[in-house]
Design an enzyme around this catalytic site. Structure first.
Site, PDB file in Angstrom:
ATOM      1  N   ASP A  28      63.796  -6.955  95.736  1.00 26.80           N
ATOM      2  CA  ASP A  28      62.816  -7.778  94.987  1.00 26.80           C
ATOM      3  C   ASP A  28      63.418  -8.400  93.723  1.00 26.80           C
ATOM      4  O   ASP A  28      63.284  -9.610  93.494  1.00 26.80           O
ATOM      5  CB  ASP A  28      61.502  -7.024  94.713  1.00 26.80           C
ATOM      6  CG  ASP A  28      61.626  -5.728  93.940  1.00 26.80           C
ATOM      7  OD1 ASP A  28      62.754  -5.295  93.650  1.00 26.80           O
ATOM      8  OD2 ASP A  28      60.561  -5.142  93.615  1.00 26.80           O
ATOM      9  N   GLY A  58      56.325  10.213  91.146  1.00 26.14           N
ATOM     10  CA  GLY A  58      57.750  10.344  91.459  1.00 26.14           C
ATOM     11  C   GLY A  58      58.042  10.396  92.950  1.00 26.14           C
ATOM     12  O   GLY A  58      59.110  10.842  93.364  1.00 26.14           O
ATOM     13  N   ALA A  59      57.115   9.946  93.768  1.00 31.32           N
ATOM     14  CA  ALA A  59      57.292  10.050  95.222  1.00 31.32           C
ATOM     15  C   ALA A  59      57.743   8.734  95.844  1.00 31.32           C
ATOM     16  O   ALA A  59      57.844   8.623  97.060  1.00 31.32           O
ATOM     17  CB  ALA A  59      55.996  10.514  95.866  1.00 31.32           C
ATOM     18  N   SER A 108      54.805   4.409  93.950  1.00 34.70           N
ATOM     19  CA  SER A 108      54.388   3.488  92.886  1.00 34.70           C
ATOM     20  C   SER A 108      53.115   3.867  92.157  1.00 34.70           C
ATOM     21  O   SER A 108      52.196   3.060  92.003  1.00 34.70           O
ATOM     22  CB  SER A 108      54.226   2.075  93.433  1.00 34.70           C
ATOM     23  OG  SER A 108      55.412   1.663  93.994  1.00 34.70           O
ATOM     24  N   GLU A 146      56.249  -2.762  82.575  1.00 33.41           N
ATOM     25  CA  GLU A 146      57.396  -1.877  82.876  1.00 33.41           C
ATOM     26  C   GLU A 146      58.621  -2.303  82.077  1.00 33.41           C
ATOM     27  O   GLU A 146      59.326  -1.473  81.509  1.00 33.41           O
ATOM     28  CB  GLU A 146      57.744  -1.933  84.372  1.00 33.41           C
ATOM     29  CG  GLU A 146      56.693  -1.383  85.291  1.00 33.41           C
ATOM     30  CD  GLU A 146      56.781   0.126  85.502  1.00 33.41           C
ATOM     31  OE1 GLU A 146      57.746   0.752  85.046  1.00 33.41           O
ATOM     32  OE2 GLU A 146      55.844   0.654  86.121  1.00 33.41           O
ATOM     33  N   ASP A 189      55.982  -3.633  93.749  1.00 32.87           N
ATOM     34  CA  ASP A 189      54.966  -2.574  93.666  1.00 32.87           C
ATOM     35  C   ASP A 189      53.645  -3.120  93.133  1.00 32.87           C
ATOM     36  O   ASP A 189      52.571  -2.858  93.675  1.00 32.87           O
ATOM     37  CB  ASP A 189      55.450  -1.443  92.758  1.00 32.87           C
ATOM     38  CG  ASP A 189      56.792  -0.891  93.199  1.00 32.87           C
ATOM     39  OD1 ASP A 189      57.241  -1.227  94.302  1.00 32.87           O
ATOM     40  OD2 ASP A 189      57.390  -0.123  92.420  1.00 32.87           O
ATOM     41  N   TYR A 226      68.323   3.049  87.899  1.00 34.98           N
ATOM     42  CA  TYR A 226      67.702   1.859  88.493  1.00 34.98           C
ATOM     43  C   TYR A 226      68.193   0.606  87.753  1.00 34.98           C
ATOM     44  O   TYR A 226      68.640  -0.364  88.366  1.00 34.98           O
ATOM     45  CB  TYR A 226      66.177   1.994  88.396  1.00 34.98           C
ATOM     46  CG  TYR A 226      65.424   0.833  89.005  1.00 34.98           C
ATOM     47  CD1 TYR A 226      64.984   0.890  90.316  1.00 34.98           C
ATOM     48  CD2 TYR A 226      65.166  -0.319  88.270  1.00 34.98           C
ATOM     49  CE1 TYR A 226      64.291  -0.173  90.881  1.00 34.98           C
ATOM     50  CE2 TYR A 226      64.476  -1.384  88.823  1.00 34.98           C
ATOM     51  CZ  TYR A 226      64.038  -1.304  90.135  1.00 34.98           C
ATOM     52  OH  TYR A 226      63.362  -2.362  90.684  1.00 34.98           O
TER      53      TYR A 226
HETATM   54  C1  GLA Z   1      60.931   0.487  92.606  1.00 37.25           C
HETATM   55  C2  GLA Z   1      60.676  -0.806  91.827  1.00 37.25           C
HETATM   56  C3  GLA Z   1      60.490  -1.980  92.772  1.00 37.25           C
HETATM   57  C4  GLA Z   1      61.628  -2.064  93.788  1.00 37.25           C
HETATM   58  C5  GLA Z   1      61.873  -0.706  94.434  1.00 37.25           C
HETATM   59  C6  GLA Z   1      63.085  -0.716  95.323  1.00 37.25           C
HETATM   60  O1  GLA Z   1      59.797   0.844  93.340  1.00 37.25           O
HETATM   61  O2  GLA Z   1      59.542  -0.676  91.004  1.00 37.25           O
HETATM   62  O3  GLA Z   1      60.385  -3.165  92.037  1.00 37.25           O
HETATM   63  O4  GLA Z   1      62.785  -2.563  93.194  1.00 37.25           O
HETATM   64  O5  GLA Z   1      62.032   0.311  93.473  1.00 37.25           O
HETATM   65  O6  GLA Z   1      62.909  -1.578  96.389  1.00 37.25           O
END
Ligand code: GLA
Length: 382
Positions: free
Chosen positions: A35, A119-120, A123, A157, A169, A219
């Site tokens: 994304d 944390g799963a 989202s 975020e 998400d 991340y």
């Molecule tokens: C998290 C981020 C998303 C996406 C995913 C991986 O959920 O919030 O924006 O990047 O990781 O696909």
């Protein structure tokens, strides 16, 4: 989820009743870490969500109560009023991002709770942002479109939590539709609903119940890797603004010029964008065996090239493979959380039983199992 407890708490804290809103977590069939690279994703909203009761209180202060944590917070709405608690920062951030877009909100009272596991990789934070974004938009008549509420959540975020996430998400949480996944082009934000009904298969999540990713640091590093590769490619191809715009040839041409780890990350992303396109073609032909194979390839890439898996997730993925599951992979950001598994009906019981028992034996953790039900996005409940 039963919202009675939220309503009771709201009444006891504030002596009145408000409106109740909800916004869900999400699954993603394929297209991970694409994304923020402008690629495609294939998420759907699920039957696990955040819920809030909310009412303007006629002041310039927010009074919030997190029922699941049994914690309260009170904060103003100016930039300097940022609360300490992480959960309150999500709500504060949404209010601030609305104000930055010229539509400030006023003080309100709220109680919220949810059943999206934390944390799963489902989202929970996007569900929280979208729940408040949607609720505030309605009660103050701000006129934001759903996709704008998603962007407000994403900006929250970025600016108030420190995770440079993509849009998947929040978009899924705001725009989800029962029985459908969304093929979302994260560069243009154009999307289409794709009915998801794999006949003869079930979609099940197994939660490792471990989280290794602290505060989004890893991340953000993945995102930076991708951006460095784009910057190098753009020297000869200025039209390339995101990895979505690049192809394998362009990537190979910069191989000696970028850090090998960055290269490996980018190689995964360019491959993953294509895998999603291949998977949607297979879905259109009801060819879920091909979809499943692509999911395994995604896992392999996320584990070996993008390095966002962990031993617990890899173990569950191996179990799925051994037990004949058609497709399996880590879902969401990674570093723990769930695998998503596409499994033939007749193999389902044996898979769930054997994989969860083996996991418990190996890690001494009871994994959690969730059957995926694809539901609507953000909405008013009462
Ligand atoms: C998290 C981020 C998303 C996406 C995913 C991986 O959920 O919030 O924006 O990047 O990781 O696909």
């Amino acid at each position: 989820m039963d919202i009675t407890k939220i309503r009771e708490k709201f009444k006891s804290l504030y002596g009145t009743t408000g409106d109740v809103y909800t916004s869900p977590g999400r699954i993603n069939i394929i297209g991970e870490h694409t994304d923020y690279n402008g690629g495609f994703v294939l998420p759907g909203a699920i039957d696990k969500a955040m819920y809030c009761e909310i009412k303007p209180n006629g002041t310039d202060k927010v009074r919030a109560f997190a029922l699941d944590l049994n914690e309260s917070a009170e904060f103003g709405l100016e930039e300097a009023d940022a609360p300490q608690q992480q959960w309150a920062r999500y709500i504060f951030g949404v209010c601030r991002e609305m104000a930055k877009r010229g539509k400030p909100v006023k003080g309100f009272d709220t109680v919220f709770a949810g059943d999206v596991p934390l944390g799963a990789g489902m989202s929970s934070s996007a569900a929280l942002e979208s729940c408040f974004g949607f609720a505030l938009n309605e009660i103050y008549g701000l006129g934001f479109e759903r996709f704008e509420i998603a962007l407000i959540g994403q900006a929250t975020e970025h600016n108030y939590v420190g995770v440079k996430c993509g849009i998947m998400d929040q978009f899924a949480s705001c725009c989800g539709k029962e029985g459908n996944v969304m093929k979302l082009d994260c560069r243009s934000l154009e999307y289409e609903y794709v009915p998801f009904n794999p006949k003869g298969y079930r979609l099940v999540l197994i939660n490792t119940c471990v989280t290794h990713n602290l505060a989004g640091g890893e991340y953000n590093k993945r995102r930076e890797s991708c951006e460095r590769v784009v910057a190098e490619i753009a020297k000869t191809h200025p039209e390339v603004k995101l990895l979505r715009d690049a192809n394998m040839d362009m990537l190979q041409a910069v191989k000696g010029k970028v850090d090998p780890v960055d290269y490996m990350r980018a190689e995964f992303v360019v491959g993953e964008i294509q895998r999603l396109l291949d998977a949607t073609k297979a879905m259109a032909k009801d060819d879920y065996e091909t979809v499943g194979k692509l999911m395994y390839q995604t896992h392999e890439g996320l584990s070996k090239k993008y390095e966002v898996s962990c031993p617990e997730l890899d173990f569950l993925n191996d179990q799925a493979k051994e037990l004949g599951v058609s497709g399996s992979r880590v879902m969401g950001g990674g570093f723990g959380g769930c695998t998503i598994n596409l499994v033939k009906e007749e193999l389902y019981d044996n898979f769930v039983k054997t994989a969860t028992e083996a996991y418990k034996k190996k890690f001494n953790i009871d994994p959690k199992v969730y059957d995926v039900v694809i539901k609507d996005g953000a909405r008013k409940l009462a």
